[in-house]
Each structure stands twice: as structure tokens, then as C-alpha cells.
Design an enzyme around this catalytic site. Structure first.
Site, PDB file in Angstrom:
ATOM      1  N   ASN A 109     -24.708  24.105 -16.749  1.00 25.17           N
ATOM      2  CA  ASN A 109     -24.805  22.892 -17.557  1.00 25.17           C
ATOM      3  C   ASN A 109     -26.273  22.530 -17.693  1.00 25.17           C
ATOM      4  OD1 ASN A 109     -23.897  20.539 -18.929  1.00 25.17           O
ATOM      5  ND2 ASN A 109     -24.220  19.335 -17.070  1.00 25.17           N
ATOM      6  N   HIS A 111     -28.488  19.070 -18.093  1.00 25.69           N
ATOM      7  CA  HIS A 111     -28.325  17.623 -17.937  1.00 25.69           C
ATOM      8  C   HIS A 111     -29.684  16.955 -18.163  1.00 25.69           C
ATOM      9  CE1 HIS A 111     -26.611  13.894 -16.523  1.00 25.69           C
ATOM     10  NE2 HIS A 111     -27.718  13.714 -15.821  1.00 25.69           N
ATOM     11  N   SER A 138     -32.411  19.219 -16.285  1.00 24.41           N
ATOM     12  CA  SER A 138     -32.046  20.144 -15.214  1.00 24.41           C
ATOM     13  C   SER A 138     -31.000  21.138 -15.711  1.00 24.41           C
ATOM     14  CB  SER A 138     -31.424  19.381 -14.033  1.00 24.41           C
ATOM     15  OG  SER A 138     -32.286  18.374 -13.552  1.00 24.41           O
ATOM     16  N   ASP A 147     -22.239  16.854 -12.272  1.00 27.00           N
ATOM     17  CA  ASP A 147     -23.712  16.924 -12.286  1.00 27.00           C
ATOM     18  C   ASP A 147     -24.317  17.127 -10.904  1.00 27.00           C
ATOM     19  OD1 ASP A 147     -23.623  16.463 -15.049  1.00 27.00           O
ATOM     20  OD2 ASP A 147     -23.783  14.299 -14.810  1.00 27.00           O
TER      21      ASP A 147
HETATM   22  C1  GRF Z   1     -28.334  17.082 -24.261  1.00 22.21           C
HETATM   23  O1  GRF Z   1     -29.193  16.011 -24.023  1.00 22.21           O
HETATM   24  C2  GRF Z   1     -27.858  17.666 -22.958  1.00 22.21           C
HETATM   25  O2  GRF Z   1     -28.804  17.580 -21.948  1.00 22.21           O
HETATM   26  C3  GRF Z   1     -26.676  16.793 -22.628  1.00 22.21           C
HETATM   27  O3  GRF Z   1     -26.065  16.516 -23.860  1.00 22.21           O
HETATM   28  C4  GRF Z   1     -27.033  16.627 -24.899  1.00 22.21           C
HETATM   29  C5  GRF Z   1     -26.503  17.640 -25.860  1.00 22.21           C
HETATM   30  O4  GRF Z   1     -27.310  17.760 -27.001  1.00 22.21           O
HETATM   31  N1  GRF Z   1     -25.817  17.429 -21.676  1.00 22.21           N
HETATM   32  P1  GRF Z   1     -27.015  18.910 -28.046  1.00 22.21           P
HETATM   33  O5  GRF Z   1     -25.564  18.725 -28.486  1.00 22.21           O
HETATM   34  O6  GRF Z   1     -27.214  20.219 -27.353  1.00 22.21           O
HETATM   35  O7  GRF Z   1     -27.967  18.714 -29.171  1.00 22.21           O
END
Ligand code: GRF
Length: 220
Positions: A109, A111, A138, A147
Site C-alpha cells: 500500500n 499511504h 510511506s 496502515d
Molecule cells: C494517494 O494519496 C495515496 O497515498 C492514498 O490515496 C491516494 C490515491 O491517489 N492511499 P491516486 O488515486 O493514486 O491518485
């Protein structure tokens, strides 16, 4: 001989900019993987439109019934594409311990915070409210606790005095597009692995995440 590219599935709920960054890294050869399917859990996710424009296989699974039913359909859809790794990229659904166990050690993931700080939602707002001067993103292995899986790689950005949630989010997002493909490239190359409940890089246990410092980089 070129190794066979890692079969990567991407799960998303929205915009899909991280999915695009991963797909482009595959296309450029920087990431030795192939996106075999992009799956959304919401009808009309922009990320699905973007994935189709990139010529990728897509599926939209609208949540019907309970989480177990959804995850059964999700697993069936995934397994048709035989993924070797899963990348959550803005996937807004909490996955069950059973689902996580099935893909443990090969599900990642991204985050938008310097975990373990600010798990959950609204990270940029919370960083600004706390008056932090350092923020970032991260990449971590996904475990059953939200997370909280072992962090592999983080980006650091400065919080500027004039930052709004939007400017800060944009600066962090630009770094996500760099560190997510980078960490997955390590996995695809066999350098990054899951062992004994933790992350290992180049044969050594990662006791702390690696950090890329973008504080001096040009800000978007
Ligand atoms: C990103 O900020 C990611 O860190 C979080 O959700 C958002 C997704 O953005 N988990 P995108 O859909 O990849 O543009």
C-alpha cells in the site's frame, strides 16, 4: 535472459494516479512487472478510465452484500489474472484478515503520511493542524491492521508555512509516484522480500524504512 515480469494487480477506488505511475514504470522497464489487471470497488472510478486508456485489463466490482461476499468476488477476479503481487493504490476499503493472509508478503500500500504517524484518513489536514514541519508518504507491506504493516520506503517533504491541504497533498503525491514504483521494483527484482513477519532488503531485515529526502527538490 530477461526475467519474466512480475504479474501485478492494482486495486483502486478513485483517481488512479499511483496506478498510472506504476503502469508507466512497467512500460519504461524501470519496474520489471506487468499490470495484469486494475480493479475498482466503485462504479465510475477515474482510475479505471485511465487504466483503459493505457490498454490495461480492468474490472469494477461494486460492493454487493457483506464484506465476505465482496472479497470472494474480488479473489475470484484477481485469481483469473494470477497476480504475483498486489498494489493498493488509493483503495478505500478495509480488507479482512483472511484476505490479507492470502496475499501476505506480496501486497503493498501507499499511504500519504510518515507512518506510524497519521494512519487513516485526512493525513494532510492533520499534519497542518499539528503544525508539523515534516511530512511525506510511506510504502508498506499490508497486514491485517490498517496502515500498520512494515514500512519499506518513505518520502520526506517539507511543510511550507503557506501550505494548504491541496498544495501539501500535491507535493506528497508527486513523491508517491516515485517511491511506489521504486519499492515495487525492488520486490520484482527479488531484492525486497517478506520473511519472519517483516521486510527484508538485500538479505537484511529492514529494521527501519529507507527514506528519500525530497525537501530540497523543486516543489510542484
Ligand atoms: C494517494 O494519496 C495515496 O497515498 C492514498 O490515496 C491516494 C490515491 O491517489 N492511499 P491516486 O488515486 O493514486 O491518485
Amino acid at each position: 535472459m530477461t526475467p519474466t515480469p512480475l504479474r501485478l494487480a492494482v486495486l483502486l477506488s478513485g483517481r488512479g494516479s499511483n496506478m498510472e505511475a506504476l503502469a508507466r514504470a512497467c512500460a519504461s522497464g524501470m519496474l520489471a512487472a506487468r499490470v495484469v489487471v486494475v480493479i475498482a470497488d466503485r462504479a465510475g472510478a477515474a482510475g479505471i478510465v485511465a487504466a483503459r486508456a493505457l490498454g490495461l485489463e480492468t474490472a469494477t466490482l461494486v460492493h454487493a452484500g457483506d464484506r465476505g461476499a465482496f472479497e470472494r468476488v474480488l479473489t475470484e477476479t484477481l485469481e483469473r489474472h494470477r497476480p504475483q503481487a498486489l498494489a493498493l493504490a488509493g483503495f478505500m476499503r478495509v480488507l479482512s484478515a483472511d484476505f490479507v493472509a492470502r496475499y501476505l508478503g506480496r501486497m503493498f500500500n501507499i499511504h500519504p503520511s510518515l507512518l506510524p504517524k497519521y494512519p487513516g484518513l485526512d493525513t494532510h489536514r492533520r499534519v497542518l493542524a499539528a503544525g508539523d514541519t515534516l511530512h511525506g508518504a510511506s510504502v508498506h507491506f499490508v497486514t491485517a491492521e490498517l496502515d500498520a504493516g512494515p514500512v519499506v520506503l518513505q518520502s520526506q517533504v517539507a511543510v511550507e508555512p503557506h501550505d494548504s491541504e491541496a498544495t501539501l497533498a500535491a507535493r506528497v503525491l508527486a513523491t508517491e509516484h516515485i517511491i511506489y514504483p521504486r519499492a515495487l521494483a525492488w520486490f520484482a527484482d527479488g531484492r525486497l522480500a517478506w520473511r519472519d513477519g517483516g521486510a527484508w532488503l538485500d538479505g537484511r531485515a529492514l529494521t527501519e524504512p529507507l527514506v528519500e529526502d525530497f525537501r530540497a527538490a523543486a516543489t510542484p
